[in-house]
Motif scaffolding. Structure first.
Motif, short mmCIF file in Angstrom:
data_model
loop_
_atom_site.label_atom_id
_atom_site.label_comp_id
_atom_site.label_asym_id
_atom_site.label_seq_id
_atom_site.Cartn_x
_atom_site.Cartn_y
_atom_site.Cartn_z
N UNK A 114 0.86 -1.18 0.00
CA UNK A 114 0.00 0.00 0.00
C UNK A 114 0.89 1.23 0.00
N UNK A 115 0.64 2.14 -0.92
CA UNK A 115 1.40 3.37 -1.00
C UNK A 115 0.68 4.41 -1.82
N UNK A 116 1.17 5.63 -1.75
CA UNK A 116 0.55 6.73 -2.46
C UNK A 116 1.20 6.90 -3.83
N UNK A 117 0.37 7.11 -4.85
CA UNK A 117 0.89 7.31 -6.20
C UNK A 117 1.37 8.75 -6.37
N UNK A 118 2.06 9.02 -7.47
CA UNK A 118 2.54 10.37 -7.72
C UNK A 118 1.40 11.36 -7.96
N UNK A 119 0.19 10.84 -8.22
CA UNK A 119 -0.98 11.68 -8.42
C UNK A 119 -1.79 11.85 -7.13
N UNK A 120 -1.32 11.27 -6.03
CA UNK A 120 -1.97 11.46 -4.74
C UNK A 120 -3.00 10.41 -4.35
N UNK A 121 -3.24 9.44 -5.23
CA UNK A 121 -4.17 8.36 -4.88
C UNK A 121 -3.43 7.28 -4.10
N UNK A 122 -4.17 6.52 -3.33
CA UNK A 122 -3.59 5.41 -2.57
C UNK A 122 -3.84 4.12 -3.34
N UNK A 123 -2.78 3.33 -3.52
CA UNK A 123 -2.84 2.09 -4.27
C UNK A 123 -2.58 0.93 -3.33
N UNK A 124 -3.42 -0.10 -3.42
CA UNK A 124 -3.22 -1.35 -2.68
C UNK A 124 -3.08 -2.45 -3.72
N UNK A 125 -1.91 -3.09 -3.76
CA UNK A 125 -1.63 -4.09 -4.78
C UNK A 125 -1.17 -5.40 -4.15
N UNK A 126 -1.82 -6.47 -4.53
CA UNK A 126 -1.43 -7.82 -4.13
C UNK A 126 -0.05 -8.11 -4.73
N UNK A 127 0.88 -8.59 -3.93
CA UNK A 127 2.23 -8.86 -4.43
C UNK A 127 2.26 -9.96 -5.48
N UNK A 128 1.20 -10.76 -5.55
CA UNK A 128 1.11 -11.81 -6.56
C UNK A 128 0.41 -11.32 -7.83
N UNK A 129 0.00 -10.06 -7.84
CA UNK A 129 -0.63 -9.47 -9.01
C UNK A 129 -2.05 -9.91 -9.28
N UNK A 130 -2.74 -10.44 -8.27
CA UNK A 130 -4.10 -10.94 -8.47
C UNK A 130 -5.18 -9.92 -8.14
N UNK A 131 -4.84 -8.88 -7.40
CA UNK A 131 -5.85 -7.91 -6.98
C UNK A 131 -5.19 -6.56 -6.76
#
Length: 76
Positions: free
Chosen positions: A19-36
């Motif tokens: 989970x981290x903030x994008x350069x555009x200010x949105x918060x991104x939550x990404x599954x490390x396996x790329x499924x979600x």
């Protein structure tokens, strides 16, 4: 006394989320396996999504670096 609720994943397996903030200010939550993956306006919503999808409270790793969404990038 408060009630506790146990978070259960959708598919019965557990995953780790970055989970981290994008350069555009949105918060991104990404599954490390790329499924979600999810994109959110608020950090609390990204963390809540990651905990629910991950299946356990330790499913979330907060990134000190920008995390960009992969939607539309052909990443699978």
């Amino acid at each position: 006394m408060g009630q506790s609720t146990q978070i259960q994943p959708h598919d019965g397996t557990s995953h780790l989320f970055l989970v981290g903030q994008s350069k555009h200010g949105f918060w991104v939550a990404r599954d490390l396996e790329g499924q979600s993956e999810g994109i959110f306006r608020e950090k609390k919503d990204a963390v809540r999504f990651a905990m629910f999808e991950g299946g356990h409270p330790n499913a979330v790793m907060l990134s000190p670096n920008a995390v960009e969404p992969t939607f539309g990038m052909g990443v699978s």
